[in-house]
Each structure stands twice: as structure tokens, then as C-alpha cells.
Enzyme design. Structure first.
Site, PDB file in Angstrom:
ATOM      1  N   THR A 103      34.884   6.288 -17.166  1.00 50.93           N
ATOM      2  CA  THR A 103      33.822   7.284 -17.108  1.00 50.93           C
ATOM      3  C   THR A 103      33.535   7.642 -15.647  1.00 50.93           C
ATOM      4  O   THR A 103      33.709   6.821 -14.748  1.00 50.93           O
ATOM      5  CB  THR A 103      32.533   6.762 -17.756  1.00 50.93           C
ATOM      6  OG1 THR A 103      32.081   5.598 -17.043  1.00 50.93           O
ATOM      7  CG2 THR A 103      32.783   6.396 -19.211  1.00 50.93           C
ATOM      8  N   ASP A 130      24.767  -2.002 -22.296  1.00 51.48           N
ATOM      9  CA  ASP A 130      24.113  -1.289 -23.386  1.00 51.48           C
ATOM     10  C   ASP A 130      24.145   0.217 -23.184  1.00 51.48           C
ATOM     11  O   ASP A 130      24.193   0.981 -24.154  1.00 51.48           O
ATOM     12  CB  ASP A 130      22.669  -1.761 -23.520  1.00 51.48           C
ATOM     13  CG  ASP A 130      22.580  -3.217 -23.975  1.00 51.48           C
ATOM     14  OD1 ASP A 130      23.297  -3.575 -24.913  1.00 51.48           O
ATOM     15  OD2 ASP A 130      21.801  -3.974 -23.384  1.00 51.48           O
ATOM     16  N   GLY A 166      27.796  -5.706 -19.163  1.00 53.69           N
ATOM     17  CA  GLY A 166      26.743  -4.990 -18.456  1.00 53.69           C
ATOM     18  C   GLY A 166      25.716  -5.906 -17.829  1.00 53.69           C
ATOM     19  O   GLY A 166      25.851  -7.131 -17.836  1.00 53.69           O
TER      20      GLY A 166
END
Length: 603
Positions: A103, A130, A166
Site C-alpha cells: 500500500t 487493525d 500492527g
């Protein structure tokens, strides 16, 4: 994204396909369901139409698209992903086409996921926290409907997978998953699955927004909004965010309607949380009774909380025992509508830790049209006809190799879902609090104040292979004890790896600079201290120093901290320097917290 209107949560029981147009913002549990592994890291969700998959092409290699957020966890996700690739290829490469897509910014994972599903991917796997998972989940839907494969002949469903890497990884906590990438790959390979639900937020004039973990309103959402600005501090960002959110916070009266019933007034609401899963905010078990696959949402409402209530009851919020506290209520619901009574326009709304906007000033109830129900298939689906084409043209593809993963050896044992112990939570609060106080104290420290001396000019002797001589490193550690480096930060930096990991009963982090800063700032909160190395032990890969420590804190009530313990110093196999510094306290963890609160008797 500004919601601009009232929030509503609902669960749809109708399984017929109906037109759906959102007229107002709403949360609801949708009938699009996700199938997840309770003993694995794999979740599956119907992404296209059709029934059961044909077994005629079961030998086809499955296409797995890994959506990686390289900025996750302050860049740690990218590093861990790079280390993981060799093991990923060797474990899954024989049966799968492994494709990668990185990304580049907000919402990019949504576009990647939709494109992958349209191209016929068997699974889209979120690699990150998340936030990344939240975007990938939203990528499975478009305009209120699941995204389908463009291959009209395919009887196919796409799966949603998760490798939790994360900052918080709260959704993974509900299933007991750890931030261990090798374990996640092993769990995905085992492929045990169960069904979980997905919630959806509707708001006027905009597409539906989906959540898989927790949606929340007011103070907790405001704290999450601020916490997102401090992700570089790791889990400490949630503490900082909460402190900032309390500034200027006011409890608000709200109107709430549950399951389409009568409107009720909830006075002085501090926070309202709607859980599909149990955890948010870096490990806070806010909706402890939520079960992701039972068809209901758990709503927890906190009313008339003051700042000191959070401090005194924070350990209960973390271990999930807060439901017995006064002014805390909990209900299992199928739908809930929330409206602000006043017109402040300052009520924050959050979904899976992502800021969505604010509650409206006015609300008009309307009948909600139900969404279609879609059944779930597993990742082991196959195509009919010419469905076996590879999608790796648009993604980076990895071939199978025989390389293994560095780090912990994967295990086939399911992970425990046991939550955080109350003692660990209390100690973590004290640790984070002392770090924040130290930072604040350093900010107001006079420039003229003498700084602690620093060891300089030390050259670490090395052996013929270039590794630091163990005896010299150990001798430096013993000298650092004489300088009370725990509270002064005055240690020998040359014998440590710059990215050395520092751990104690409250938490861990990497970086020699941060450790020295924390020690120095902590020392500024101490009036006098005494530290002594009692015993040293040598082992093949580490040394262990047993110590005794006591100090008087410079708080108005002059608390006295006293403890014994030991520190493990792990030596890097290549450089010979210290790569891990792990503290262990012999005093019960809860006793340390009590010592911090207990006033001294004075002289």
C-alpha cells in the site's frame, strides 16, 4: 470521512436481496459474514456470487494476494514481512501463487482488495494492524454489495486472511493470535476456520462503511483520533491519546433506541462502544462478552466518568471486569440507534480505530432496508471452466524456495485466548505513566541543571573474528551498575547494539537512545536511590546480573520503591554486543504499583 448524521447499528435478519440506499449514518451488523480460524490466522468472506465450489479443478494453485502496509507499526511491518517471505514461499509456495501488493497511502488497500477479488483471487490477506485489516474488509464490499469476480463462469468465493503485525492488533487478541508472522503463516496453512460477523456503518449520501472489530462514540473515539497521531510511540500512543482527549472533554446526554424499540435517554454518556470483537485501544477488553460469530453486537455504555475514574478503574477496563462497575451498562443487541440530545456537534465516531466524523445535531428515524445474505465458503475453493488463470500479472509473485524463517519455530498448538492479567495491566499503567511524567519533567528541567556524565572514549576489544570480547562487555556492565545506570542512563553505549531490545515486566521496545532517555527522565523523578549488583552468572548466549534496588520518588507523598530482581543480557552471535536487555522483578507486580501509591512515613 465526515458522517454528518446519527449513527445507527443494526443486524439484518432478512436473507432476501433488496435494494439498499442509506439515508442516514448507521452502524449495523450485516448478514455478510466472515469465516475466521480460531486456531489460525485465516478469515474467509464471500466476495462473489455462486454456491459451493466445484471440485473439478482442485489441483489448481490457489492465488493468494498479500496486502502489506509497509508503514505499519512505524515501519516494523515492512521489515518483518521481508524476513517472512522465505518461510512463506517454502510453506505455501507449493500449493499457492503468492502475490504481493504494497500500500502507498490511505484507502489503497481497499482498491487493491477489490481489484484482487475481481481478478479471481482465492484469498486477500492483510499484513499489518487493525487499520490495514479494516481497509481490506471494506475492499470486499462496494455500494452495499460484496465485490464479485469478473469471471462470470466461476463458482468462487474469496477469503480474507490476516497476519497481525500492527501497533495494537486488537482484533487478533479476541482469538488469542500473537504478532508472530511465522505462527500466522502456519495457522493459515492449517486452514481451520469459523464464521464471524461484519458490521456496517451507513451514512447519508455516502457508501456504507464496514467494521469487523469495535465501533465507538465520544471519548474513546476521540482518544483513538489523537492516538493515531502518536503511533511512533507504539502502544504508548493510546495513553497519550487518552490524556489529550480528556482535555476539554464533557459528558453528553444521548438518545438511544435498541432493536427498533422506544427511544431512551442516557444521561452524561462518556463513551459508547459497540463490539463485534472484544478488544480495542491496544489491549483494552472493552466489550468482553462480544462473540464475533453469534449474530449479535455487544453495546457497553460508560456514563458520568471523570478523569480519575479512568485512572482508578483502568485495570478493570483492560481485563474486562468493568461491567460490574457503577455507571457501566452492557447489552447484547441486534440494532442500536444513537442520537446526540444537544447540538454540540462534537461527538467523535470511530470504526476499528479509524476516525469517521461526528454525530449529527438532528436525527430523523427511518426504516432500514435489509441487506442480502451471503453464505460463506472457504479459501479452498476452485474454479469451473477456465477459472484457473493466474492473477500474478498485476502483483509481485514469489516462487517456492526451501528457505526457512528466522525467529520462533512455528507451532501447531492453538493459541490461548486468555486476556491480559490485571497485574500486568497495572504495572503497564505505572510504567507508561512514569515515562510520561519523565518526559514532562525533562521538558521543564532547567537548562542549567547538570546533566549526568556519559561514558566516552571506550573502545570495545574484539577477537580475531571481529566479535566483541565477552569479558570486556561483562566488565562494562558491572561498571555501569556502579554508576546506577537504571536511573541515570549512564551506561557504556559501545557494548550495546543500537537496535537493542529492552524489556521489563510492563512492556518492551527497541532502541538504545530511548532507553537512555527513559532512564534519565525516570532519574529526574527520584530524590535518592541505591542500586547494587549482587551476583553475576555466565551462560553460553547470555549473562545474568542479580541486583537490589531502592529509591525515594520525588512525588509529594514520597513513595519508596524497593525490589530485587535480575537482568538477562543476550549477546548477538555476530557482533558479540548486547542485543536484548530483559529485566525481571522478584517483587509481585501488583506490589510495585501499590508501592508507588503508598506514602512514606518520613524521617
Amino acid at each position: 470521512l465526515n458522517c454528518g448524521h446519527t449513527i445507527m447499528l443494526r443486524y439484518n435478519c432478512c436473507i432476501s436481496i433488496c435494494p439498499y440506499t442509506a439515508k442516514q449514518p448507521s452502524f449495523h451488523r450485516t448478514q455478510h459474514r466472515v469465516s475466521s480460524s480460531l486456531s489460525s490466522g485465516d478469515i474467509t468472506l464471500r466476495g462473489g456470487g455462486g454456491g459451493a465450489a466445484s471440485a473439478s479443478s482442485s489441483s489448481r494453485l490457489r492465488d493468494l494476494v498479500f496486502v502489506v502496509n509497509p508503514q505499519g507499526a512505524n515501519g516494523r511491518t515492512a521489515k518483518e514481512w521481508k524476513k517472512l517471505l522465505p518461510y512463506l514461499r517454502s510453506r505455501l509456495g507449493k500449493d499457492c501463487n503468492i502475490c504481493e501488493s504494497l500500500t502507498t497511502g490511505p484507502s489503497h488497500a481497499i482498491d487493491i482488495t477489490r481489484e484482487a477479488i475481481r481478478d479471481g483471487a482465492d484469498a486477500v490477506i492483510a499484513v499489518g494492524g487493525d487499520g490495514t485489516l479494516h481497509e481490506v474488509v471494506n475492499g470486499f464490499f462496494l455500494e452495499g454489495e460484496p465485490v464479485g469476480s469478473l469471471n462470470s463462469e466461476a463458482s468462487h468465493s474469496a477469503a480474507l486472511g490476516l497476519i497481525p503485525l500492527g501497533t495494537g492488533s486488537d482484533f487478533a487478541r479476541t482469538f488469542g493470535w500473537k504478532n508472530d508472522p511465522c505462527e500466522a503463516v502456519e495457522r493459515i496453512a492449517r486452514g481451520v476456520r469459523s464464521r464471524v460477523d461484519v458490521g456496517v456503518i451507513d451514512h447519508e449520501g455516502r457508501d456504507s462503511h464496514y467494521f469487523i472489530n469495535v465501533a465507538d462514540v465520544h471519548l474513546s473515539a476521540k482518544a483513538g483520533f489523537y492516538a493515531s497521531k502518536y503511533k511512533k510511540f507504539g502502544n504508548l500512543c493510546y495513553v497519550i491519546g487518552a490524556l489529550q482527549a480528556f482535555m476539554g472533554h464533557h459528558n453528553r446526554d444521548m438518545r438511544i433506541r435498541i432493536n427498533g424499540g422506544e427511544w431512551e435517554i442516557y444521561s452524561q454518556v462518556t463513551a459508547l462502544c459497540v463490539g463485534n470483537a472484544k478488544y480495542f485501544g491496544g489491549g483494552m477488553k472493552i466489550t468482553p462478552n462480544a462473540v464475533p460469530g453469534n449474530g449479535n453486537l455487544e453495546v457497553v455504555v460508560l456514563q458520568d466518568f471523570k478523569w480519575y475514574d479512568f485512572i482508578l478503574k483502568l485495570h478493570k477496563l483492560y481485563n474486562g471486569t468493568h461491567l460490574s462497575v457503577n455507571n457501566v451498562s452492557s447489552r447484547s443487541v441486534q440494532s442500536i440507534e444513537v442520537e446526540e440530545v444537544s447540538d454540540s456537534g462534537s461527538i467523535y465516531v470511530q470504526s476499528d480505530g479509524e476516525h469517521l466524523g461526528f454525530l449529527p445535531r438532528k436525527f430523523r428515524p427511518r426504516m432500514v432496508v435489509s441487506l442480502p445474505f451471503h453464505s460463506i465458503t472457504t479459501v479452498n475453493t476452485s474454479y469451473s471452466g477456465d477459472g484457473g488463470r493466474s492473477i500474478s500479472r498485476r502483483y509481485r509473485r514469489f516462487e517456492s524456495t526451501g528457505l526457512s524463517c528466522r525467529g520462533q519455530i512455528p507451532t501447531n498448538e492453538p493459541q490461548s485466548s486468555k486476556g491480559a492479567e490485571p497485574e500486568n495491566v497495572l504495572l503497564k499503567i505505572a510504567w507508561y505513566g512514569s515515562e510520561l511524567l519523565g518526559i514532562a519533567a525533562s521538558a521543564f528541567r532547567s537548562p542549567a541543571s547538570p546533566l549526568p556524565p556519559t561514558v566516552t572514549g571506550f573502545e570495545v576489544p574484539v577477537d580475531c573474528s571481529g566479535r566483541a570480547v565477552r569479558v570486556a562487555v561483562v566488565d562494562s556492565i558491572k561498571q555501569d551498575f556502579k554508576r546506577s545506570y537504571f536511573v541515570t542512563g549512564n551506561l557504556t553505549p559501545e557494548v550495546y547494539e543500537e537496535k537493542c531490545e529492552f524489556a521489563d515486566p510492563a512492556g518492551s521496545f527497541k532502541g538504545l537512545t530511548r532507553f537512555k532517555r527513559n532512564c534519565t527522565n525516570f532519574g529526574s523523578l527520584i530524590e535518592k536511590s541505591n542500586m547494587k549488583l549482587m551476583k553475576w552468572e555466565n551462560f553460553e548466549d547470555k549473562g545474568v546480573g542479580h541486583w537490589k534496588f531502592s529509591c525515594v520518588m520525588s512525588f509529594p507523598w514520597k513513595p519508596i520503591l524497593s525490589a530485587t530482581g535480575y537482568t538477562e543480557y543476550y549477546f548477538d552471535t555476530e557482533s558479540g554486543k548486547i542485543c536484548r536487555h530483559v529485566e525481571h522483578w522478584n517483587v509481585p507486580k501488583i506490589a510495585l504499583f501499590k508501592q508507588l501509591l503508598r506514602p512514606s512515613r518520613g524521617d
